[in-house]
Each structure stands twice: as structure tokens, then as C-alpha cells.
Design an enzyme around this catalytic site. Structure first.
Site, PDB file in Angstrom:
ATOM      1  CB  SER A 164      -0.905  -0.104   1.288  1.00  0.00           C
ATOM      2  OG  SER A 164      -1.563   1.266   1.510  1.00  0.00           O
ATOM      3  CE1 TYR A 200      -4.846  -2.363   4.747  1.00  0.00           C
ATOM      4  CE2 TYR A 200      -3.716   0.051   4.224  1.00  0.00           C
ATOM      5  CZ  TYR A 200      -4.306  -1.174   3.888  1.00  0.00           C
ATOM      6  OH  TYR A 200      -4.358  -1.282   2.501  1.00  0.00           O
TER       7      TYR A 200
END
Length: 254
Positions: free
Chosen positions: A139, A152
């Protein structure tokens, strides 16, 4: 990674980025197997897209990964691409001692342990193929943190380093390691994110990813243009400005 002629397994592709890429890969002439937890959703995808194959898998369950990997390899011995797409993104409040631990543990189990276990289940088979690819999914938040999603961010940073390290270990094998680095994309990864106008439209993201794969078959990272703001803040020397801008928007970013 070649754009066509592969047999591809994508656990976590029942919606969002995974499904969009699965459909495009199938259109390019690949055999594509989608993995997911919900049998009903898998049946719905099979009915809507008859060319896609499906298998039940829960990446939080080591036994389920072992069962699914054995099934996929037995039914598709030509399998040569694994895309570790499955993941969750949860908002956490670490100022509340009782409010974040379960969420943090779920995120690590799904995003990091799930990826590790998937690769572990398939790597021996992939090494037998003349050419093979492991595509991990990190990400933009691996490189610049969003305040609302600490675990995350951490799991995606770990996926980046896992990808870098595996590439070094597999350099003399037939297995290529490619890291897909998404920016914010309009999906249902977090509630309301599909309507987030600051995020990249899903079809635009999938189109650009496919274009990059086709143009750069030896790429180590697949980076759409929009993610480079996050990816290279530290290298450009404007990391603090990137983090400030990201968190001023206060959007949940994948």
C-alpha cells in the site's frame, strides 16, 4: 510477469481491486482462480463470469490455506502466479487500551500472517514452473502513515520488506517477486470509501495496473502514478509534508 498465458490464483478477489484485476487478467487470456470465504459470493461470481474458477479459502485459518492450496494445485497443475490480495483495513484508537487490540490482531493475522502462509503453501510448487510470479500487495501507506490505521500501515510496511527479502532469496530461481502498491482506491475496504472522491476510481486503477504489467514485465513494483506521492516522500525529502497532507484529508487510504 507476462500479461497473458498464466494460471493465476487470487485469494481475496471476491470484490474490489482483486475482482477488478481478476476480470482483466481473464480477459487477457489467463486462467484465473478466485479465492474467498463466502461460498454464496463465489457462486454469484461464477454465475456472472462463467470463465472464472473459484475456491473457498479463509486466509486467517492455516488449515483452510493448506486445504485450498492443495485443491488449487491438484486441479490447476499449471498454476504459475499467486496474487496475495486478501486483506482488511480497520480504524483503531490506541488511546483506548481496550479498544484496539482485537482489531490489531485481526489485521496482523489477515494481512501479514495470511500473506506469509499463502506464499509458504505455494512456493514449492511455483519453483517447479518454468516461469512463475508471486505478487504481493502492499500500500502507499507502507511508506507514509495514516493516523487512523496504525496496524494496517505496519502490516503493509512489513509486506514491502517481505517482498524485498523474498526477491533476494529467490533471485536464482524461476520465481519473480512483484509488489503491487495501491493508492487510495474506491472500494469497500472501509465503510464509505467507495464514495471517497479523493480516491482513485477502481476501473482506472485496474486499467493502469494492467498497462504497467504489460509494459514492464520485469518490474519489481507496480506503482500507478497516483501512489508515487506517498511512495517517494522520503526520497524526495518532503516526507513530513506528505504525512501532513495525507492526515489533513483524514481519509481512509488503501
Amino acid at each position: 510477469m507476462d500479461i497473458s498465458g498464466n494460471t493465476v490464483f487470487i485469494p481475496g478477489a471476491t470484490s474490489g481491486i482483486g475482482l477488478a484485476l481478476a476480470l482483466q487478467l481473464h480477459e487477457k487470456g489467463n486462467t484465473v482462480i478466485i479465492g474467498g470465504r463466502r461460498r454464496g459470493r463465489l457462486d454469484e461470481i461464477s454465475a456472472t463470469h462463467p470463465g472464472l474458477r473459484t475456491v473457498e479459502i479463509d486466509v486467517t485459518d492455516p488449515a483452510a490455506i493448506r486445504r485450498a492450496s492443495a485443491e488449487v494445485i491438484e486441479e490447476h497443475p499449471d498454476l504459475n502466479v499467486l496474487v496475495t490480495m486478501a486483506g482488511v483495513m480497520r480504524v483503531e484508537d490506541w488511546t483506548d487500551p481496550a479498544g484496539f487490540m482485537a482489531t490489531a490482531e485481526e489485521t496482523v493475522t489477515t494481512n501479514l500472517l495470511g500473506t506469509i502462509r499463502l506464499i509458504g503453501a505455494f512456493i514449492e510448487h511455483l519453483r517447479t514452473r518454468p516461469t512463475a510470479t508471486i505478487m504481493t500487495v502492499s500500500s502507499g501507506l507502507a511508506f507514509a502513515p495514516l493516523r487512523a490505521t496504525p496496524t494496517y500501515n505496519a502490516t503493509k510496511a512489513a509486506i514491502h520488506q517481505l517482498s524485498e527479502s523474498l526477491r533476494l532469496q529467490l533471485v536464482d530461481t524461476t520465481v519473480q517477486v512483484v509488489e503491487l502498491v495501491p493508492p487510495a482506491v474506491r472500494t469497500d475496504l472501509v465503510p464509505g470509501h467507495r464514495e471517497n472522491e479523493s480516491a482513485m476510481p477502481l476501473d482506472d486503477f485496474a486499467d493502469e495496473v494492467m498497462t504497467l504489467i504489460e509494459a514492464q514485465p520485469e518490474a519489481r513494483e507496480i506503482q500507478v502514478e497516483r501512489v508515487k506521492f506517498l511512495r517517494y516522500g522520503e526520497a524526495r525529502g518532503d516526507y513530513d509534508d506528505v504525512v501532513a497532507a495525507l492526515n489533513r484529508r483524514d481519509r481512509h487510504t488503501s
